[in-house]
Design an enzyme around this catalytic site. Structure first.
Site, PDB file in Angstrom:
ATOM      1  N   ALA A 211      14.626  22.310 -40.090  1.00 28.28           N
ATOM      2  CA  ALA A 211      14.603  23.771 -39.872  1.00 28.28           C
ATOM      3  C   ALA A 211      15.667  24.204 -38.854  1.00 28.28           C
ATOM      4  O   ALA A 211      15.966  23.448 -37.928  1.00 28.28           O
ATOM      5  CB  ALA A 211      13.210  24.183 -39.384  1.00 28.28           C
ATOM      6  N   PRO A 212      16.272  25.375 -39.028  1.00 24.19           N
ATOM      7  CA  PRO A 212      15.989  26.373 -40.071  1.00 24.19           C
ATOM      8  C   PRO A 212      16.632  26.085 -41.427  1.00 24.19           C
ATOM      9  O   PRO A 212      16.390  26.808 -42.384  1.00 24.19           O
ATOM     10  CB  PRO A 212      16.580  27.652 -39.461  1.00 24.19           C
ATOM     11  CG  PRO A 212      17.694  27.173 -38.573  1.00 24.19           C
ATOM     12  CD  PRO A 212      17.230  25.862 -38.017  1.00 24.19           C
ATOM     13  N   GLY A 213      17.501  25.036 -41.518  1.00 30.92           N
ATOM     14  CA  GLY A 213      17.949  24.668 -42.861  1.00 30.92           C
ATOM     15  C   GLY A 213      19.451  24.639 -43.079  1.00 30.92           C
ATOM     16  O   GLY A 213      19.903  24.660 -44.221  1.00 30.92           O
ATOM     17  N   GLY A 214      20.230  24.582 -42.017  1.00 33.76           N
ATOM     18  CA  GLY A 214      21.697  24.521 -42.179  1.00 33.76           C
ATOM     19  C   GLY A 214      22.119  23.292 -42.971  1.00 33.76           C
ATOM     20  O   GLY A 214      22.873  23.392 -43.951  1.00 33.76           O
ATOM     21  N   ASP A 230       9.949  19.320 -41.434  1.00 36.60           N
ATOM     22  CA  ASP A 230       9.981  19.998 -40.131  1.00 36.60           C
ATOM     23  C   ASP A 230       8.710  20.828 -40.011  1.00 36.60           C
ATOM     24  O   ASP A 230       8.372  21.566 -40.951  1.00 36.60           O
ATOM     25  CB  ASP A 230      11.227  20.912 -40.032  1.00 36.60           C
ATOM     26  CG  ASP A 230      11.612  21.191 -38.583  1.00 36.60           C
ATOM     27  OD1 ASP A 230      10.731  21.645 -37.821  1.00 36.60           O
ATOM     28  OD2 ASP A 230      12.766  20.951 -38.217  1.00 36.60           O
ATOM     29  N   ASP A 267      18.530  15.359 -37.829  1.00 35.15           N
ATOM     30  CA  ASP A 267      19.088  16.134 -36.708  1.00 35.15           C
ATOM     31  C   ASP A 267      17.923  16.573 -35.818  1.00 35.15           C
ATOM     32  O   ASP A 267      17.923  17.673 -35.282  1.00 35.15           O
ATOM     33  CB  ASP A 267      19.841  17.352 -37.304  1.00 35.15           C
ATOM     34  CG  ASP A 267      20.640  18.118 -36.268  1.00 35.15           C
ATOM     35  OD1 ASP A 267      21.065  17.512 -35.272  1.00 35.15           O
ATOM     36  OD2 ASP A 267      20.846  19.336 -36.465  1.00 35.15           O
ATOM     37  N   LYS A 297      20.948  12.083 -29.726  1.00 33.81           N
ATOM     38  CA  LYS A 297      20.982  13.004 -28.583  1.00 33.81           C
ATOM     39  C   LYS A 297      21.238  12.199 -27.309  1.00 33.81           C
ATOM     40  O   LYS A 297      20.551  11.211 -27.041  1.00 33.81           O
ATOM     41  CB  LYS A 297      19.647  13.753 -28.468  1.00 33.81           C
ATOM     42  CG  LYS A 297      19.178  14.405 -29.764  1.00 33.81           C
ATOM     43  CD  LYS A 297      20.008  15.609 -30.147  1.00 33.81           C
ATOM     44  CE  LYS A 297      19.673  16.072 -31.554  1.00 33.81           C
ATOM     45  NZ  LYS A 297      20.463  17.175 -32.051  1.00 33.81           N
TER      46      LYS A 297
END
Ligand code: SAM
Length: 340
Positions: A211-214, A230, A267, A297
């Site tokens: 999310a949000p879905g890129g 998500d 991600d 990260k």
């Protein structure tokens, strides 16, 4: 021996320098724009050896470099500066005549350079046209680089592949498409290009932390079926998409039939060690030869140590293909793995 101007993402030059020191003991490094751009003097290494080594095995944090063939004391006078840049181009007329040339001009924040990047380019272009060269933005045979530091103008001419990136300073730009769901999409587009991994070749993808879905929207556009995981909502424009299944779950609680996916992308905004355990736990759901693209990260103080520890963990389950800090990565790097 040629010096180079080298660039990393803002704040990450110290790690780019450390990687270079470990690989080439004896190199000399001097900061030009704090945290981002530095001068690299390879010392006793024969010309070409450094570039060959960097191209064979690209370091994680070094984004771009160009060789310095001329250094000129920097003046804030526009005419004098333009004349110095034109003179450099003219000394290279034999190589440049009849070829496509990109001019890339950058400056450090404390430089008195009297031009913007575009103005600097415009100051050189007429000299290129006069010698029969074709000024281009992309697909150049040569790149003429100018870097204006506080006191010095550095100039160099090189082949795009020898700069590690054909973008100025490695700053990859994508056209801001209408209706882009999130800037995160650029990370996946850049990974596709940097790793030479066309996403359209995959059939079924598992997107963790979607999310949000890129990333999901990039995969759907490439014709891939996507299972997006998500707990958060996906963007309105993706709801009801016939090739998208959204599981509103914690990725740690999932399992799938063996070999369900030929691509895993991840991600998730989570501790990279937890992420590694989740991704590795889902490996049976991937087919042999499947790829994984995962952002790691960098939430701990020693990024190089964190990456090295994580690679050791990922290696238990996957082959490591590449790890790179992409231009669109912030406090993170991108890992590409393959399931054996
Ligand atoms: C940086 S955003 C992802 C952006 C996304 N790649 C895109 O292109 O729009 C991180 C996402 O990870 C999700 N996330 C964090 N921990 C998770 C978990 N354990 N399982 C599933 N998703 C998780 C968050 O809800 C958040 O939506």
């Amino acid at each position: 021996m040629t010096d180079f101007i080298a660039t990393a993402n803002p704040g990450f030059a110290p790690y780019a320098m450390e990687e270079l020191r470990r690989r080439f003991p004896g190199v000399k490094l001097a900061g030009l724009a704090p945290g981002e751009t530095f001068k690299l003097s390879p010392g006793p290494l024969p010309d070409g050896e450094l570039i060959d080594s960097l191209r064979r095995d690209e370091p994680i944090f070094l984004r771009h470099l160009f060789p310095v063939q001329e250094e000129v004391p920097l003046s804030s006078d526009p005419e004098e500066t333009a004349a110095a840049m034109k003179r450099f181009a003219q000394t290279r007329a034999d190589a440049l005549g009849g070829t496509a040339v990109a001019v890339q001009v950058r400056k450090s924040p404390d430089s008195p350079f009297p031009f913007s990047s575009a103005e600097g380019r415009d100051a050189i272009v007429p000299a290129l046209v006069d010698m029969g060269a074709e000024p281009v933005a992309k697909d150049a045979k040569w790149i003429l680089s100018v870097y204006a530091a506080k006191k010095t103008l550095y100039l160099g001419l090189s082949k795009p592949r020898d700069n590690l990136s054909d973008w100025p300073g490695g700053a990859v730009r994508f056209r801001r498409e209408e209706g882009l769901i999130s800037r995160a999409a650029f990370k996946l587009l850049e990974a596709e290009r940097t790793f030479g991994l066309p996403l359209g070749r995959f059939t079924n993808a598992l997107d963790l932390g979607a999310a949000p879905g890129g990333w999901t929207s990039v995969l759907l556009e490439r014709g891939v079926d996507v299972t997006a995981v998500d707990p958060a909502e996906m963007h309105e424009s993706l709801k009801g998409h016939p090739r998208l299944r959204h599981l509103r779950k914690n990725a740690a609680e999932l399992s799938f039939a063996p070999g369900s996916f030929d691509l895993l992308v991840c991600d998730m905004s989570w501790d990279p060690h937890h992420t590694c355990r989740i991704v590795s736990g889902l490996a049976p759901a991937l087919s042999a030869g499947a790829s994984g693209i995962i952002t790691l990260k960098l939430m701990y103080r020693k990024p190089l140590q964190t990456i090295s520890d994580l690679l050791e963990q990922y290696r238990q389950t996957f082959e490591i293909r590449r790890v790179k800090q992409l231009f669109h990565n912030r406090e993170e790097v991108t890992l590409w793995v393959r399931k054996p």
